[in-house]
Design a protein around this motif. Structure first.
Motif, mmCIF file in Angstrom:
data_model
loop_
_atom_site.group_PDB
_atom_site.id
_atom_site.type_symbol
_atom_site.label_atom_id
_atom_site.label_comp_id
_atom_site.label_asym_id
_atom_site.label_seq_id
_atom_site.Cartn_x
_atom_site.Cartn_y
_atom_site.Cartn_z
ATOM 1 N N PHE A 762 0.829 -1.209 0.000
ATOM 2 C CA PHE A 762 0.000 0.000 0.000
ATOM 3 C C PHE A 762 0.860 1.255 0.000
ATOM 4 O O PHE A 762 0.560 2.232 -0.706
ATOM 5 C CB PHE A 762 -0.912 -0.013 1.230
ATOM 6 C CG PHE A 762 -1.756 1.219 1.370
ATOM 7 C CD1 PHE A 762 -2.908 1.382 0.629
ATOM 8 C CD2 PHE A 762 -1.370 2.242 2.238
ATOM 9 C CE1 PHE A 762 -3.676 2.527 0.759
ATOM 10 C CE2 PHE A 762 -2.123 3.394 2.364
ATOM 11 C CZ PHE A 762 -3.287 3.539 1.627
ATOM 12 N N SER A 763 1.940 1.251 0.762
ATOM 13 C CA SER A 763 2.824 2.423 0.802
ATOM 14 C C SER A 763 3.479 2.661 -0.553
ATOM 15 O O SER A 763 3.618 3.813 -0.994
ATOM 16 C CB SER A 763 3.883 2.228 1.883
ATOM 17 O OG SER A 763 3.287 2.071 3.155
ATOM 18 N N ILE A 764 3.905 1.589 -1.220
ATOM 19 C CA ILE A 764 4.517 1.730 -2.548
ATOM 20 C C ILE A 764 3.515 2.310 -3.540
ATOM 21 O O ILE A 764 3.812 3.253 -4.293
ATOM 22 C CB ILE A 764 5.049 0.374 -3.035
ATOM 23 C CG1 ILE A 764 6.212 -0.102 -2.156
ATOM 24 C CG2 ILE A 764 5.493 0.455 -4.489
ATOM 25 C CD1 ILE A 764 6.683 -1.511 -2.467
ATOM 26 N N LEU A 765 2.304 1.751 -3.541
ATOM 27 C CA LEU A 765 1.278 2.227 -4.467
ATOM 28 C C LEU A 765 0.900 3.675 -4.173
ATOM 29 O O LEU A 765 0.740 4.500 -5.096
ATOM 30 C CB LEU A 765 0.046 1.328 -4.385
ATOM 31 C CG LEU A 765 0.209 -0.123 -4.854
ATOM 32 C CD1 LEU A 765 -1.079 -0.904 -4.641
ATOM 33 C CD2 LEU A 765 0.601 -0.170 -6.326
ATOM 34 N N ALA A 766 0.752 4.002 -2.884
ATOM 35 C CA ALA A 766 0.323 5.353 -2.522
ATOM 36 C C ALA A 766 1.382 6.390 -2.881
ATOM 37 O O ALA A 766 1.077 7.456 -3.458
ATOM 38 C CB ALA A 766 0.011 5.412 -1.030
#
Length: 799
Positions: A762-766
């Motif tokens: 999620f952090s990578i995508l965000a």
């Protein structure tokens, strides 16, 4: 004086349709005062008096036929009654066992009902057929033991009461499961321990190399015990479970339709699986449910059609049929491998069966119902003097003509266990009375008589300071008191005890975790973020969406390659940034799925390097903006720094630093696939161990350093005069980036199992989508929707 010893056998409700009826029992060899008077109640069974196995029972009132039609009969179980009768007959005719004593018995039907089972048990320990607890006036009939039942729940209900009176119970069915409410109940099991079967099943699977199996169990405690017993051992030997389905309890009430729907789902799972071997564990009548399988395939809801399966059936189950299944196909069981209880045909048993018919047998309250439903005939109504519609039962019908699912002429395993139970009791009583004759015989008037005392097996007295601690707990010695005085405390989390009075609870193995009752261990489930679960599918879908979006943005910029807005701020850096963001999105796919050596090596390092390239491009674009405005001042020496060389050098230098960090990481302590058995209760988490945690946070910290540096430069350049100053968009993107990764650290540290991986994805995508949206959405808006603004004059602001 002739005494009679009574045995009682309790059977499941499917055995017969016997009802409570009015009857009169008489014996021509006893004086009139021993008659049972008309109107006395006796539960349909067999009574033995004065040396005769079965005294005639004269029914003064037959059960109403309408009542009998409501019951479903498993006719094969009638052999259990005949085996009991045959064993008692042999013992009573043998002068070497129990001389001058008659072994008699009652047969009670439990109706698979706890209330009726308890009621019948209370009748046994009261005056014959008069429910007066703890009061027995007829010492001619001494209850010595109980045989049964076939259902383990029946055995537990009976033992709960018999334990008070220390009356033993011999069971011939499945061993009951004890818990904290039923500790230490007295059972003597006639069948071998089921653990031997489990080893046999495993040997069979390994011999045929059936390593991918399905399992069908009864939806009860016995079924769960089977899974707990075999799961770990089978898994250690390489046998995998494709599915574990639970057979619902057979019912003919208003829940029958619900049971049928469950059966359709189970059938679809079983037949739709590619597991050929199917291990079936259940009670004696579970096979009746399996026999529905070929007929469930004809229903509309069923998707999967029948295909070949090899059934491996445990010994407790028998190939039986309800009467309505008489003509059903048995092809499903062709080639099935069935374990069986040891059996033998005692001499004379087959002829005993051949001579059995409802007109010559006296005192059997079950035979007429068995005969009517098995042979499809009716008996004349002797009370009303008329004949019911249908074929008349003549008694010439032959048991040997019945198919095996309805009746067998050879003694089955369950019947042989009953036969052995009767003989075990016979020899035990013979030894007991032989001993008593030597010690308690007294001479009165030259005649030898036994003291007229009731039997039950005297209980050992107890003298304890504290009650026993049941499984699931341990002893805690009371301070200031002797060691035999203690309290019982529940086992703490992660520990269990499967025995009474343990000093300390034990830890389950790493592959197991304690049950809620802390009295046994349950196999852990294997857990990792997979594509088959909703979370994995959702993250993979988000990745695909952002990849497509990035490709569309890249295609739009390439289409307008020579336009002013694309050439502004170094279009080569723009292409490198977009490709880097695309690869960042694709990196998230390395985090989904079962961890392997390659994926573990590439997860963090590939993302760290690629994302560093992306942030380096943003930093280079920001510095370019600052230098461009400084170079416009008169006499500025910054013009010589402008150009592609500086931007490319910034990207290369900043990226190589991250490459160096990753090389040191991989060469000293690289990530590797690991198993976490302790973080999540009940789960074995498959994960990637990051190896050196310092290097992991170094790579992460370096990306944070680049982001902060980029933010500071962009923040200083955000108000430089220009109609399209890219620095203010970069500033906002860096705010999003830093906010995401600052919240990542506490989220990463507080998560467990597969959710750690989900937090990182999620952090990578965000963060990547933040860069993509903040930097490129304004440009795409102009390129696609406002193309008139894409000219040089609009990009230059006059000072």
């Amino acid at each position: 004086m002739v005494s009679e010893i009574l045995l009682v056998v309790l059977f499941p409700s499917q055995l017969s349709t016997a009802q409570i009826v009015k009857c009169r029992v008489y014996n021509p060899h006893h004086p009139p005062h021993t008659y049972h008077q008309p109107g006395d109640l006796i539960i349909g069974g067999i009574i033995s008096h004065g040396g005769f196995i079965s005294s005639p029972i004269d029914f003064t009132e037959d059960p109403p036929p309408a009542l009998l039609e409501d019951f479903i009969v498993v006719s094969k179980a009638y052999q259990h009654i005949l085996a009991l009768e045959f064993a008692v007959k042999e013992i009573n005719e043998n002068s070497q066992i129990l001389p001058n004593l008659t072994l008699g018995f009652y047969i009670y039907d439990s109706y698979d009902n706890a209330r009726k089972t308890y009621h019948a048990t209370m009748l046994l320990i009261s005056t014959l057929e008069r429910l007066i607890p703890n009061y027995i006036c007829n010492i001619q009939h001494s209850l010595i033991a109980v045989i049964g039942g076939l259902d383990s729940q029946v055995s537990i209900h009976v033992a709960t009461i018999l334990d008070i009176y220390k009356i033993p119970q011999l069971i011939y069915g499945t061993s009951p499961i004890m818990n904290h409410k039923t500790p230490g109940l007295p059972f003597y099991q006639m069948a071998p321990q089921e653990a031997l079967q489990y080893k046999g099943i495993l040997s069979l699977l390994l011999h045929f190399r059936w390593m991918w199996i399905g399992v069908l169990i009864m939806n009860d405690d016995n079924g769960e015990r089977f899974v707990q017993s075999v799961f770990s051992e089978f898994s250690r030997n390489g046998v995998c479970f494709a599915f574990i389905e639970r057979i619902p309890k057979y019912s003919f009430d208003d829940k029958f339709q619900e049971m049928l729907q469950q059966g359709i789902k189970i059938y679809d799972q079983v037949m739709g699986s590619n597991a050929i071997a199917l291990v079936v564990y259940g009670d004696s009548y579970s096979i009746v449910f399996v026999r529905w399988f070929p007929y469930l395939s004809g229903l509309e809801e069923v998707v999967n059609k029948p295909k070949g399966k090899v059934l491996i059936i445990t010994a407790q189950m028998e190939l039986v049929s309800f009467l309505y299944q008489r003509d059903w196909d048995t092809e499903l069981f062709h080639g099935a491998l069935a374990f069986t209880l040891h059996s033998n045909d005692p001499p004379g048993f087959k002829s005993f069966l051949e001579n059995t018919n409802p007109f010559s047998t006296k005192g059997d309250g079950f035979i007429k119902d068995f005969w009517k439903q098995t042979f499809g005939c009716v008996f004349p109504n002797t009370v009303l003097g008329n004949v019911e519609n249908g074929d008349i039962c003549t008694g010439e019908e032959k048991l040997e003509n019945l198919p095996a699912p309805f009746f067998e002429m050879s003694m089955t395993g369950h019947s042989y266990s009953i036969y052995n139970a009767v003989y075990a009791l016979g020899y035990a009583l013979d030894a007991l009375f032989s001993s008593r004759r030597k010690n308690t015989a007294m001479v009165h008037g030259g005649r030898l008589k036994l003291q007229n005392q009731p039997l039950w097996f005297e209980a050992q007295p107890f003298s304890v300071c504290s009650e026993s601690c049941h499984p699931g707990s341990s002893k805690k010695v009371k301070e200031g008191e002797p060691f035999c005085c203690y309290d019982c405390i529940q086992c703490p989390d992660g520990k269990f005890s499967d025995q009474e009075d343990v000093d300390d609870c034990k830890k389950c193995s790493d592959e197991d975790y304690p049950s809620n009752t802390r009295d046994f261990c349950i196999p852990k489930d294997i857990s990792f973020l997979s594509y088959q679960e909703h979370l994995g599918m959702g993250l993979a879908g988000a990745t695909l969406f952002f990849c497509i979006t990035t490709l569309l943005v890249l295609g739009t910029f390439m289409k307008h390659h020579n336009t002013p807005i694309v050439k502004a701020n170094n279009r080569d850096l723009t292409y490198i940034l977009l490709i880097s963001l695309l690869l960042c999105f694709l990196c998230t796919l390395l985090f989904i799925g079962r961890p392997h050596k390659v994926t573990c090596l590439l997860r963090q390092t590939a993302f760290g390097i690629i994302f560093s390239v992306a942030v380096s491009c943003v930093l280079a674009k920001t510095i370019t903006v600052v230098l461009a405005f400084m170079a416009t001042k008169p006499g500025s020496k910054m013009r010589k720094w402008l150009g592609k060389t500086l931007a490319n050098s910034i990207v290369l230098f900043c990226s190589l630093l991250q490459v160096g960090i990753c090389i040191v990481w991989l060469s000293t302590s690289p990530p590797y696939p690991d198993v976490d058995m302790h973080s999540v209760t009940g789960e074995i988490v498959l994960e990637c161990n990051e190896g050196c945690v310092t290097m992991f946070y170094s790579a992460l910290g370096y990306m944070g350093f680049l982001s902060i540096l980029c933010f500071m430069v962009a923040f200083l350049a955000r108000k430089l005069p220009d109609s399209f100053n890219e620095a203010k968009f970069i500033t906002f993107s860096m705010v999003v980036f830093c906010g995401v990764w600052l919240s990542f650290v506490p989220g990463y540290l507080s998560s467990k199992g597969k959710y750690i991986v989900a937090v990182e994805i999620f952090s990578i995508l965000a963060s990547s989508s933040g860069l993509l949206g903040c930097i490129f959405s304004p440009k795409c808006f102009i390129l696609v929707l406002r193309p008139k603004l894409n000219n040089r004059n609009q990009l230059i602001r006059r000072i």
